[in-house]
Design a protein around this motif. Sequence first.
Motif, PDB file in Angstrom:
ATOM      1  N   UNK A   1       0.829  -1.223   0.000  1.00 28.55           N
ATOM      2  CA  UNK A   1       0.000   0.000   0.000  1.00 28.55           C
ATOM      3  C   UNK A   1       0.856   1.263   0.000  1.00 28.55           C
ATOM      4  N   UNK A   2       0.412   2.254  -0.729  1.00 23.91           N
ATOM      5  CA  UNK A   2       1.244   3.427  -0.925  1.00 23.91           C
ATOM      6  C   UNK A   2       2.457   3.031  -1.743  1.00 23.91           C
ATOM      7  N   UNK A   3       3.625   3.312  -1.239  1.00 25.01           N
ATOM      8  CA  UNK A   3       4.883   2.860  -1.845  1.00 25.01           C
ATOM      9  C   UNK A   3       5.670   1.990  -0.880  1.00 25.01           C
ATOM     10  N   UNK A   4       4.972   1.355   0.060  1.00 24.18           N
ATOM     11  CA  UNK A   4       5.652   0.622   1.131  1.00 24.18           C
ATOM     12  C   UNK A   4       6.356  -0.633   0.640  1.00 24.18           C
ATOM     13  N   UNK A   5       5.962  -1.168  -0.508  1.00 26.35           N
ATOM     14  CA  UNK A   5       6.657  -2.336  -1.067  1.00 26.35           C
ATOM     15  C   UNK A   5       7.180  -2.059  -2.481  1.00 26.35           C
ATOM     16  N   UNK A   6       7.277  -0.788  -2.845  1.00 26.33           N
ATOM     17  CA  UNK A   6       7.854  -0.441  -4.137  1.00 26.33           C
ATOM     18  C   UNK A   6       9.343  -0.730  -4.134  1.00 26.33           C
ATOM     19  N   UNK A   7       9.800  -1.529  -5.080  1.00 19.93           N
ATOM     20  CA  UNK A   7      11.218  -1.863  -5.206  1.00 19.93           C
ATOM     21  C   UNK A   7      11.810  -1.092  -6.379  1.00 19.93           C
ATOM     22  N   UNK A   8      13.123  -1.128  -6.503  1.00 15.49           N
ATOM     23  CA  UNK A   8      13.779  -0.376  -7.565  1.00 15.49           C
ATOM     24  C   UNK A   8      13.326  -0.818  -8.948  1.00 15.49           C
TER      25      UNK A   8
END
Length: 294
Positions: free
Chosen positions: A242-249
């Motif tokens: 949720x949000x960018x909490x698990x956004x990876x490169x």
Amino acid sequence: MATVRTRRAREALTGLAFAAPAVAVFAVFMFWPLIQVFWISLQQTRGFGLAKWVGLQNYQEILSDKIFWTALWNTALYTAISVPLCLVAGLAAALLLNKRMPARGLIRAIYYLPAVISGVSSALIGAWLFNEDIGLVNRILDVVGLGPVPWQSEGVPALLSLVAISLWIGLGFNMVVYLAALQGIPREVFEAARCDGASRWATLRRITIPQLGPTTFFLIVIGIINSFQVFDIVYVMTGGGPGNSTTMLVTYAYSAGFEQRQQGYASAIGVVLYLIVLVMTIVQWRVNKRRDVA
């Protein structure tokens, strides 16, 4: 003298002939795309029409991009958790399955099965297991009285779900590599340790683990590279939220390149990711080399 030189020249040509196909594949599918990515990172392009030369502007934007730094932190945290867990779990499974036991071959195959399943399929299984409403994990937690966990609506549980699936996927590969290394240790070493009265824990700590040092180093390097390149399970299970909490490169680079159509900026992220992995690999190699010399 001439005969010796001729023989060496023939051996060199033979070696080059055998290496040529692999070198050609590497050059076409690895080296040349890397050069292209670096070239595109110096431009502003949406993939269509003429590109605009911007030099290092994309890299300057990275320095002030909060989402990039969030993605970098998430990737580093994911790596720091998943790689050690995969190493420990793979070693434990290898030690267990290196002994004689009923249906050992079948159990090994079951452990290794997730490694040969496509990442998307494994991620779909993970998305079902960790579904907040109908997932098996929450059902089990509810039965034992712990209550459901918001796997998709809160950052920490979402990241932990990714780590759990990556552990399930990576365990089999680590187990097989450790098994091969364990079977390469001379049995006389363990027999001598038993004759000296060494306990199982002492044998593991002073003989097995040191003998597995090169294998562990190899798995650490491979694990870090794979973790920094994680994409499929994140894209399928959480989408970076949720949000960018698990956004990876890699997911952020994909979003920038294919969803926002900022392919120059996405290429710059890819170059930075390549440099990070390269530096970390060199550092680990130097540390391992010093340890071997000592």
